[in-house]
Design an enzyme around this catalytic site. Structure first.
Site, mmCIF file in Angstrom:
data_model
loop_
_atom_site.group_PDB
_atom_site.id
_atom_site.type_symbol
_atom_site.label_atom_id
_atom_site.label_comp_id
_atom_site.label_asym_id
_atom_site.label_seq_id
_atom_site.Cartn_x
_atom_site.Cartn_y
_atom_site.Cartn_z
ATOM 1 N N SER A 1 52.968 39.120 71.396
ATOM 2 C CA SER A 1 51.865 40.046 71.631
ATOM 3 C C SER A 1 51.173 39.700 72.936
ATOM 4 O O SER A 1 51.513 38.744 73.614
ATOM 5 C CB SER A 1 50.888 40.004 70.472
ATOM 6 O OG SER A 1 50.000 38.934 70.667
ATOM 7 N N LYS A 2 50.195 40.532 73.282
ATOM 8 C CA LYS A 2 49.462 40.304 74.526
ATOM 9 C C LYS A 2 48.340 39.318 74.299
ATOM 10 O O LYS A 2 47.774 38.773 75.219
ATOM 11 C CB LYS A 2 48.910 41.629 75.047
ATOM 12 C CG LYS A 2 50.060 42.536 75.377
ATOM 13 C CD LYS A 2 49.697 43.833 76.020
ATOM 14 C CE LYS A 2 51.004 44.557 76.265
ATOM 15 N NZ LYS A 2 50.936 45.935 76.512
#
Ligand code: GLU
Length: 496
Positions: free
Chosen positions: A256-257
């Site tokens: 994920s970011k």
């Protein structure tokens, strides 16, 4: 086998910084294009103005260039099939949406947001799947004229067949069949004249003569709608390959970011500029990313860029998700650093040191290369290793000078003796330094490690440093003697 006229595209939406997962998609497209001597195209999908981020495009283009993924057509370089920003192509989408309306494959929908909201609520309440109820699909000419007269602002929707199935093949996912009744009459042109995403992509891929589409598999579910658009236009579809997801290091969730802490306390990096700032080499990152989802023979790990181009084969892309291992990346990066030529590495390290605010110079850094080359996972690791070369004098707590099984007086005597021995040394090369200091340790009745430890802290301010004799030789006689002198006075005035 080389395919003819391959044209592939990387089509990011400028909604945020260039993510490492997108970089892998870009890389696979680039490798495929180069392998087949085709074209690699960048198209900026910027029709969703609400999610537009002004820093995204500069970040993307500089990231691609840093990775060496140069493009044949697209922003800044232009090309025969431009413009390459979707926001400059609105007329084309308009024209194509109207073409579908004229052919009866699409229709204007005048439903107000309030009606759509009420419809959705009813569907929810009845436990039905959400979707447009096709209210406007069969309006009479008169009804349309009335609505137009009232100034209603329509969208254009694709008329999805109500029966049958939509099928397509994906190179990695195989044959996929979806029942049309599961599909919604999607909006293809919004009331503000902007296309929705699927129309724009289909029109552009066709007009830009894209032959193969490689993208993340989060887009797989949108393919049936696109197949129907291709069919409505009477166009052939490019070959599709939906790339496997990249998982986070634990292999459990999607990479994920959001930042996470790794087991060793480091933070995960996700944007290309973060890898760049942290001192990863672009060639190492490219090699690493190529292997997150693709392998040549299941074991070879190191590939030059030319080898990647030569060996890259879409058929060998994995069907299952691959985890992103920061440890593996670090190992690769360290290996790439070790393999760099001395001048090349010195040039890169110099930039890192200057960025860290140190007054480094190329000649000194070049001399340091053999001392530090084996000790870095990333280029940034050089800063704590060599900062003391470029500061006036290091600062440290005086008791650090006292080594194991030594009293303050022993350390003081050792430092004085070292200072005397070194200030008269006729030559300051590594070998002379080593011979002199080893014999001095014997004369003082100290273990070599004790004497060297005192000198190391005095001259570097650290308990761990690059190899001592090389370090002293590069520091030079004057600085070494001065730092020993300073250490002696620091220690003598220090009381426990
Ligand atoms: N614009 C999409 C994105 O930002 C790409 C979708 C596609 O490749 O068709 O990821």
């Amino acid at each position: 086998m080389t395919l003819e006229n391959v044209r592939v595209r990387f089509a990011p939406s400028p909604t945020g910084f260039f993510h490492v997962g997108s970089a892998r998609t870009a890389l696979y497209n680039w490798l495929f294009a180069r392998h087949h001597r085709g074209k690699f195209i960048i198209r900026i999908e910027d029709t969703d103005r609400t999610r537009y981020h002004p820093d995204a495009i500069p970040d993307l283009l500089s990231g691609l260039r840093w990775l060496g993924l140069c493009w044949d057509e697209g922003p800044e370089v232009g090309g025969q099939y431009g413009p390459y920003y979707q926001s400059d192509r609105l007329e084309l989408y308009h024209h194509h949406a109207e073409r579908l309306v004229a052919a009866g494959a699409a229709y204007r929908c005048y439903c107000s947001p309030a009606r759509l909201a009420a419809m959705r609520q009813e569907q929810r309440a009845a436990g039905l799947p959400p979707g447009y109820d096709r209210h406007c699909r069969h309006l009479t000419r008169k009804q349309v004229a009335d609505l137009e007269a009232q100034g209603a602002n329509p969208v254009i929707r694709l008329a999805i067949p109500t029966e049958g199935v939509t099928e397509f093949d994906d190179l990695l996912r195989g044959h996929i069949v979806v029942a049309n009744r599961q599909l919604d009459d999607q909006v293809i042109l919004k009331s503000n004249g902007f296309p929705t995403y699927h129309l724009a992509v289909v029109v552009d891929d066709h007009l830009m003569r894209i032959t193969h589409i490689m993208r993340g598999d989060e887009w797989l579910s949108s393919v049936p709608k696109r197949v129907l658009l291709y069919r409505a236009f009477g166009w052939n579809m490019p070959v599709l390959a939906h790339l496997p997801t990249i998982l986070d290091p634990s292999g459990k969730g999607k990479l994920s970011k959001r930042k996470k802490k790794l087991a060793d306390g480091r933070q995960t990096l996700t944007y290309i500029h973060e890898f760049r700032q942290a001192g990863y080499l672009p060639e190492a990152l490219v090699n690493f990313l190529a292997l997150v989802g693709w392998s040549y023979d299941g074991q070879t790990e190191f590939f030059t860029r030319d080898e990647l181009v030569r060996y890259f084969d879409l058929n060998k892309v994995s069907k299952s998700p691959g985890a992103f291992s920061y440890d593996k990346l670090d190992h690769m990066n360290a290996t790439y650093i070790r393999r760099l030529g001395a001048n090349d590495l010195a040039g890169r390290l110099l930039q890192v040191l200057l960025r860290a605010g140190l007054a480094a110079d190329f000649d000194t850094v070049l001399k340091l290369v053999p001392l530090v080359r084996e000790r870095m996972k990333t280029l940034d690791d050089v800063v704590p290793l060599v900062d003391f070369f470029f500061t006036k004098d290091p600062s440290y707590r005086p008791p650090m000078l006292i080594q194991r099984k030594m009293a303050k007086e022993d350390a003081l005597a050792a430092i004085h003796a070292a200072q005397r021995a070194l200030q008269t040394l006729p030559s300051f090369d590594e070998q002379t330094l080593e011979n002199r200091l080893r014999s001095l340790a014997g004369d003082l009745g100290l273990k070599a490690g004790q004497l060297f430890g005192c000198i190391r802290v005095a001259c570097t301010g650290k308990k761990v440093s690059p190899p001592l004799f090389g370090t002293l030789s590069i520091l030079g006689q004057e600085v070494t003697v001065r730092r020993l002198h300073k250490a002696a006075s620091l220690l003598s005035s220090w009381s426990e």
